[in-house]
Design a protein around this motif. Structure first.
Motif, PDB file in Angstrom:
ATOM      1  N   GLY A  82       0.809  -1.211   0.000  1.00  0.00           N
ATOM      2  CA  GLY A  82       0.000   0.000   0.000  1.00  0.00           C
ATOM      3  C   GLY A  82       0.839   1.257   0.000  1.00  0.00           C
ATOM      4  N   ASN A 101      -4.122  -8.774  -0.800  1.00  0.00           N
ATOM      5  CA  ASN A 101      -4.254  -7.316  -0.746  1.00  0.00           C
ATOM      6  C   ASN A 101      -4.656  -6.762  -2.111  1.00  0.00           C
ATOM      7  OD1 ASN A 101      -3.446  -4.595   0.716  1.00  0.00           O
ATOM      8  ND2 ASN A 101      -2.470  -4.534  -1.285  1.00  0.00           N
ATOM      9  N   ASN A 102      -3.968  -7.210  -3.163  1.00  0.00           N
ATOM     10  CA  ASN A 102      -4.266  -6.685  -4.491  1.00  0.00           C
ATOM     11  C   ASN A 102      -5.628  -7.154  -4.996  1.00  0.00           C
ATOM     12  OD1 ASN A 102      -1.810  -5.480  -4.293  1.00  0.00           O
ATOM     13  ND2 ASN A 102      -1.047  -6.185  -6.266  1.00  0.00           N
ATOM     14  N   VAL A 152      -8.001  -4.711  -3.306  1.00  0.00           N
ATOM     15  CA  VAL A 152      -7.901  -3.376  -3.905  1.00  0.00           C
ATOM     16  C   VAL A 152      -8.532  -3.360  -5.294  1.00  0.00           C
ATOM     17  CG1 VAL A 152      -6.298  -1.640  -4.800  1.00  0.00           C
ATOM     18  CG2 VAL A 152      -5.883  -2.691  -2.572  1.00  0.00           C
ATOM     19  N   THR A 169     -11.996  -1.335  -6.086  1.00  0.00           N
ATOM     20  CA  THR A 169     -11.907  -0.226  -7.038  1.00  0.00           C
ATOM     21  C   THR A 169     -13.046  -0.259  -8.044  1.00  0.00           C
ATOM     22  OG1 THR A 169      -9.496  -0.061  -6.835  1.00  0.00           O
ATOM     23  CG2 THR A 169     -10.484   0.820  -8.846  1.00  0.00           C
ATOM     24  N   SER A 193     -13.203   3.779   2.636  1.00  0.00           N
ATOM     25  CA  SER A 193     -11.921   3.109   2.435  1.00  0.00           C
ATOM     26  C   SER A 193     -10.956   4.066   1.761  1.00  0.00           C
ATOM     27  CB  SER A 193     -12.076   1.850   1.574  1.00  0.00           C
ATOM     28  OG  SER A 193     -12.363   2.191   0.230  1.00  0.00           O
ATOM     29  N   VAL A 207      -9.291   3.329  -0.828  1.00  0.00           N
ATOM     30  CA  VAL A 207      -9.550   3.171  -2.257  1.00  0.00           C
ATOM     31  C   VAL A 207     -10.705   4.064  -2.695  1.00  0.00           C
ATOM     32  CG1 VAL A 207     -10.261   1.523  -4.033  1.00  0.00           C
ATOM     33  CG2 VAL A 207      -8.629   0.823  -2.277  1.00  0.00           C
ATOM     34  N   GLY A 214      -2.746   4.570 -10.234  1.00  0.00           N
ATOM     35  CA  GLY A 214      -2.206   3.449  -9.480  1.00  0.00           C
ATOM     36  C   GLY A 214      -0.783   3.163  -9.924  1.00  0.00           C
TER      37      GLY A 214
END
Length: 291
Positions: free
Chosen positions: A119, A170-171, A174, A178, A209, A211, A228
Motif C-alpha cells: 500500500g 491485498n491486491n 484493492v 476499485t 476506504s 480506495v 495506481g
C-alpha cells in the motif's frame, strides 16, 4: 552494499531512500536511463545480476512477474551463477516460484526471503513510509527489516510464501473494491444522486476506504480514476494469482474471478497502458452502451 534489481515506480524510490539512509547501493534495470539516473544520485552500476550479487551482501528484486524474476535468477549471468547471497524478492510473483527459489537458495547456501509492499502508492514510496510484509527465516528477516527500515514499516508474516500470499490477497481486495466503488457510484448517479454528495456520504459511512477516497475522489476532481502504481494487465495478473492460490487449496475465489473478467474487459476497451483504477471508466465512459 545493497543491490537493487528493478528501478521502476517502487524500485527507484527504494534505491533513493537507502542512499539517503547511508547505505551503499548498486543497481540494475533493463532501462539504461534508469541506472544512469540513480548513478547520478550516488549509486553504482551493475552490468548483470551476477555482477550485482558478487558486489553485494543483500540483494532486493522488484520486478513485474515470474518470468522477469526467473530470468534474473536462472538466466545468463544470473544470480544462480553468483556467490551465495541474501535475496529479498519484493515483486508481485507467485507462491510457487517463491517456494522454488527458497529451495534453490537453501541448496546454494544463501538465504531467500519473500517480501512485498502492500500500500501507500508512489507518495509513500517517495517518503520511505511504504508498508511492507516479509516472510521466511525469522532471524534473517529481523536483520533485513532493521536494515531496510529507511523504506518504510515491516511486518513479519511467518513461513516462506506468506508475504506473497498477503500481497496477492491485498491486491485482490484493492482491485475488486476499485471497480465495485465505480460501479456503485455510477448506479447512484444514474438514479439521480449528486456524485460529490454521494461520495461524501459513502466516505463517512461503513463503505469508507482509502480506495474509495483516492480513486473516486480523483475522478470527481480531475475526471480520471487516479494513478495506481500498476497498469491494468498487472492487476489482472494479480487476480489470476489469487484464483490459482484458491485452486491450489480447493477454495472458492468467485470475487477474484469476476474482478479479473472486468479488468480483462478494461484492458480491451480502455487500453493496456492505463493504470488499473481506470477500469472504473467502464461504468462511466461505456455505461450507456452497456445498458
Amino acid at each position: 552494499m545493497i543491490g537493487i534489481i528493478g528501478l521502476g515506480a517502487m524500485g527507484m524510490p527504494m534505491a533513493r531512500n537507502l542512499l539517503k539512509g547511508g547505505e551503499e547501493v548498486i543497481a540494475l534495470d533493463v532501462r539504461d536511463a534508469a541506472i544512469t539516473e540513480i548513478e547520478g544520485e550516488g549509486a553504482r552500476r551493475a552490468t548483470s545480476p551476477r555482477d550485482l550479487a558478487d558486489r553485494s551482501d543483500l540483494v532486493i528484486t522488484m520486478v513485474n512477474d515470474d518470468a522477469a524474476l526467473a530470468s534474473i535468477v536462472f538466466g545468463p549471468d544470473g544470480l544462480a551463477e553468483a556467490r551465495p547471497v541474501r535475496l529479498v524478492d519484493t515483486s508481485s510473483t507467485s507462491v510457487a516460484l517463491t517456494q522454488e527459489l527458497g529451495q534453490w537458495a537453501a541448496v546454494k547456501g544463501g538465504t531467500y526471503l519473500d517480501g512485498a509492499v502492500i500500500g501507500g502508492g508512489a507518495a509513500a514510496a517517495d517518503r520511505g513510509t511504504s508498508p511492507f510484509v516479509i516472510a521466511g527465516d525469522r532471524t534473517a528477516a529481523d536483520e533485513v527489516m532493521t536494515r531496510l527500515a529507511p523504506l518504510g514499516s515491516w511486518s513479519y508474516m511467518g513461513a516462506l510464501g506468506n508475504a506473497k500470499i498477503t500481497k496477492i490477497l491485498n491486491n485482490w481486495l484493492v482491485g475488486a473494491i476499485t471497480v465495485s466503488n465505480a460501479e456503485a457510484m455510477a448506479l447512484g448517479v444514474a438514479n439521480g444522486l449528486d456524485a460529490q454528495t454521494l461520495l461524501g456520504a459513502l466516505a463517512d459511512g461503513s463503505a469508507e476506504s482509502t480506495v474509495l477516497r483516492s480513486y473516486l475522489g480523483s475522478y470527481l476532481k480531475d475526471g480520471v480514476y487516479g494513478q495506481g502504481l500498476i497498469p491494468i494487465p498487472m492487476m489482472e495478473k494479480d487476480l489470476r494469482l489469487a484464483t490459482e492460490l484458491a485452486d491450489a487449496v480447493s477454495a472458492p475465489a468467485f470475487g477474484a474471478e469476476i474482478s479479473r473478467d472486468i479488468y480483462r474487459m478494461a484492458a480491451a476497451r480502455i487500453g493496456r497502458d492505463a493504470m488499473f483504477p481506470a477500469a472504473g471508466e467502464l461504468f462511466t465512459v461505456h455505461g450507456e452502451e452497456e445498458r
